[in-house]
Design a protein around this motif. Structure first.
Motif, PDB file in Angstrom:
ATOM      1  N   GLN A 351      30.532  35.657  48.005  1.00 49.00           N
ATOM      2  CA  GLN A 351      31.382  36.199  46.943  1.00 49.00           C
ATOM      3  C   GLN A 351      30.718  35.889  45.600  1.00 49.00           C
ATOM      4  OE1 GLN A 351      35.346  34.621  47.236  1.00 49.00           O
ATOM      5  NE2 GLN A 351      35.825  35.729  49.124  1.00 49.00           N
ATOM      6  N   ILE A 352      30.314  36.944  44.901  1.00 47.17           N
ATOM      7  CA  ILE A 352      29.652  36.761  43.603  1.00 47.17           C
ATOM      8  C   ILE A 352      30.425  37.537  42.554  1.00 47.17           C
ATOM      9  CG2 ILE A 352      27.535  37.127  42.283  1.00 47.17           C
ATOM     10  CD1 ILE A 352      25.981  36.860  44.876  1.00 47.17           C
ATOM     11  N   ALA A 353      30.812  36.856  41.484  1.00 45.59           N
ATOM     12  CA  ALA A 353      31.578  37.502  40.419  1.00 45.59           C
ATOM     13  C   ALA A 353      30.729  38.556  39.729  1.00 45.59           C
ATOM     14  CB  ALA A 353      32.040  36.456  39.405  1.00 45.59           C
ATOM     15  N   LEU A 356      27.723  38.239  36.403  1.00 44.96           N
ATOM     16  CA  LEU A 356      27.373  36.818  36.425  1.00 44.96           C
ATOM     17  C   LEU A 356      26.192  36.579  35.485  1.00 44.96           C
ATOM     18  CD1 LEU A 356      28.339  34.286  38.065  1.00 44.96           C
ATOM     19  CD2 LEU A 356      26.342  34.645  39.518  1.00 44.96           C
ATOM     20  N   SER A 390      29.783  31.147  47.171  1.00 42.85           N
ATOM     21  CA  SER A 390      30.365  31.909  46.053  1.00 42.85           C
ATOM     22  C   SER A 390      29.744  31.490  44.731  1.00 42.85           C
ATOM     23  CB  SER A 390      31.883  31.704  45.995  1.00 42.85           C
ATOM     24  OG  SER A 390      32.194  30.335  45.742  1.00 42.85           O
ATOM     25  N   ASP A 392      30.608  32.028  40.361  1.00 40.92           N
ATOM     26  CA  ASP A 392      31.539  32.519  39.348  1.00 40.92           C
ATOM     27  C   ASP A 392      31.182  31.868  38.020  1.00 40.92           C
ATOM     28  OD1 ASP A 392      33.605  33.855  38.166  1.00 40.92           O
ATOM     29  OD2 ASP A 392      35.154  33.103  39.523  1.00 40.92           O
ATOM     30  N   THR A 393      31.843  32.310  36.951  1.00 41.90           N
ATOM     31  CA  THR A 393      31.627  31.731  35.620  1.00 41.90           C
ATOM     32  C   THR A 393      32.844  30.918  35.222  1.00 41.90           C
ATOM     33  OG1 THR A 393      32.480  33.731  34.568  1.00 41.90           O
ATOM     34  CG2 THR A 393      30.105  33.571  34.873  1.00 41.90           C
ATOM     35  N   ALA A 394      32.612  29.863  34.454  1.00 42.18           N
ATOM     36  CA  ALA A 394      33.695  29.010  33.967  1.00 42.18           C
ATOM     37  C   ALA A 394      33.267  28.377  32.660  1.00 42.18           C
ATOM     38  CB  ALA A 394      34.052  27.932  34.994  1.00 42.18           C
ATOM     39  N   VAL A 398      27.867  28.512  34.960  1.00 44.67           N
ATOM     40  CA  VAL A 398      27.864  29.177  36.258  1.00 44.67           C
ATOM     41  C   VAL A 398      28.236  28.145  37.318  1.00 44.67           C
ATOM     42  CG1 VAL A 398      26.467  30.370  37.982  1.00 44.67           C
ATOM     43  CG2 VAL A 398      26.163  30.889  35.544  1.00 44.67           C
ATOM     44  N   THR A 466      29.942  21.773  45.113  1.00 45.93           N
ATOM     45  CA  THR A 466      30.041  22.575  43.896  1.00 45.93           C
ATOM     46  C   THR A 466      28.927  22.208  42.932  1.00 45.93           C
ATOM     47  OG1 THR A 466      32.454  22.690  44.140  1.00 45.93           O
ATOM     48  CG2 THR A 466      31.536  23.269  41.984  1.00 45.93           C
TER      49      THR A 466
END
Length: 477
Positions: A351-353, A356, A390, A392-394, A398, A466
């Motif tokens: 799962q890749i946002a 990205l 997966s 995602d950005t936050a 990354v 993570t």
């Protein structure tokens, strides 16, 4: 407040007695007495009382003249004027000269006490303010002395553009060959080291402590932690780790030398193992023993390879970096491990946002870190298990997660899971081959990219590793 000194300037014996014996002394004040304006002025300048109570109209030097003389000498002692009924116009003139209050003769005790309290309140507040200012100034001098003379470098910078320097202690000025007049100048004008400037920028962008290692021109190495301080700016604290880096280099060279020396005998042993079946037929027990020897040699060979690789990674003071497409790196890693997962009938999902951002780093090393995590997830997840990779950005970073529903890690092992040669000792892991270096390599690579890594795990439920990496920006170097 008991003990405050009040100067009474009054030519009338009646009012002096009333003020001193019936108002001041019974209420804990210390009276000073003058019978005329001239002696009152001299006493006021000499004793510097907390309050002056004086008659406005006295023979010789009047109360207004005493006020004028005090003001001309810079005195700020508060005063209360006593005046006869009908001379309020003179009282207005006195107020313009800074008199705090006035009372009309004849007055009662409560009226005068209230006027004294009102007049002294401002004086009390001023003294408290002055004492606080002196205390703060003394504490600031102590703090400045500590920061200035400590061996650790301290560089404090404001947040507002153009990010001017607030403090640069002696260690910082010596390390970067700065002059003493750097305070007040923009950071980018004073400091040219790109790694240090990048750490300041990352701390501002993330509002978290940014870590970096800065190599100086004299071959010294500084460990730098830049921490945001709300409503102040960012402070960089720098420790000289040259000695530690030298020790680490010597250790890495020793490990590398030993690892190289082990390669030749291991290769020979592996060759003879392969030749044994050719030399003659082996019985079942001999074949079992040979498989055990081969497995042990493969483990030691893998350990040697990992040690050499870890030594190379740790020795890379400055890796070749570029804008890395995280999605592409994940895609390659997953493609390389799909067959391994298929053998165990595992579900391998990605799962890749969208959109990205790239990260500034070394694509080979980042791929190696993700490959180690994914390989571990496959090894420690039973047949038919699920693995999710997966991205995602936050908050400008990354976030990459490798999640499985495998055997999990006991809580007591979690603090040591990234240590070199550490392996979880459980019945479920006895048959799984490993060197205990894979996660140490992952952590080293992540930290080389100014990132962080952690693990959440429960026995029987699985693990989630993570990784947080700073997103690439125009400030990345």
């Amino acid at each position: 407040m008991a003990g405050e000194r009040i100067l009474v300037i009054e030519d009338s014996l009646l009012y002096r007695d009333l003020l001193v014996n019936h108002i001041l002394l019974p209420n804990g004040y210390v009276p000073l007495i003058a019978k005329d304006g001239e002696s009152g002025l001299h006493l006021a300048l000499q004793e510097r009382p907390d309050l002056i109570i004086m008659d406005m109209q006295m023979p010789g030097m009047t109360g207004l003249q005493v006020l004028e003389a005090l003001h001309s000498r810079g005195s700020e002692v508060p005063a209360i004027m006593m005046t006869l009924h009908g001379s309020e116009e003179l009282a207005v003139r006195a107020f313009r000269m800074g008199v705090k209050d006035y009372v009309v003769k004849p007055f009662d005790i409560e009226e005068m006490l209230a006027a004294i309290d009102r007049a002294l309140n401002e004086s009390r507040l001023r003294r408290e303010r002055d004492a606080l200012i002196q205390t703060l100034a003394a504490e600031r001098r102590k703090l400045t002395a500590v920061l200035t003379n400590t061996e650790e470098g301290v560089l404090l910078v404001e947040d507002d553009e153009p990010e001017r320097i607030i403090l640069a202690n002696r260690s910082v000025r010596r390390a970067f060959n700065l002059t003493d007049d750097v305070v007040g100048r923009p950071l980018a004008e004073v400091i040219s080291d790109g790694i240090l400037l990048d750490a300041f920028w990352r701390a501002k962008a993330s509002r978290e402590t940014a870590h970096a290692e800065v190599s100086l021109s004299n071959e010294r190495v500084l460990n730098v932690n830049v921490t945001p301080i709300p409503e102040v700016g960012r402070v960089a604290v720098m420790q000289d780790i040259t000695y530690l880096k030298e020790l680490d280099r010597m250790r890495s060279e020793f490990v590398s030398a030993v690892s190289h020396d082990l390669r030749s005998p291991l290769t020979a042993i592996r060759g003879f193992i392969d030749l044994l079946p050719v030399a003659g037929t082996l019985n079942e027990q001999q074949t079992y023993f040979l498989d055990k020897v081969r497995s042990g040699v493969e483990t030691v060979t893998a350990m040697v390879a990992n040690l050499l690789d870890l030594g190379r990674i740790e020795a890379e003071a400055r890796m070749d970096v570029e804008g890395c497409d995280v999605a592409a790196i994940i895609g390659k890693v997953v493609a390389d491990h799909t067959a391994q997962a298929d053998l165990k009938k595992q579900s391998l999902q990605v799962q890749i946002a969208p959109d990205l951002p790239t990260v500034s780093g070394n694509p080979l090393r980042l791929g190696q870190a993700l490959a180690n995590l994914l390989s571990n997830a496959i090894k420690y997840t039973p047949e038919g298990g699920r693995i999710l990779l997966s991205a995602d950005t936050a908050e400008g970073q990354v976030m990459i997660c490798v999640k499985d529903n495998g055997i999990g890690i006991p809580q007591e092992d979690l603090p040591h899971i990234f240590d070199k040669f550490y392996r979880v000792k459980r019945p479920e892991t006895e048959e799984i081959i490993g060197t205990g270096l894979g996660l140490s390599i992952v952590k080293t690579i992540v930290e080389k990219h100014q990132g962080r890594i952690w693990v959440d795990s429960k026995v029987g439920e699985g693990s989630t590793f993570t990784i947080i990496l700073p997103a690439s920006t125009s400030h990345a170097r």
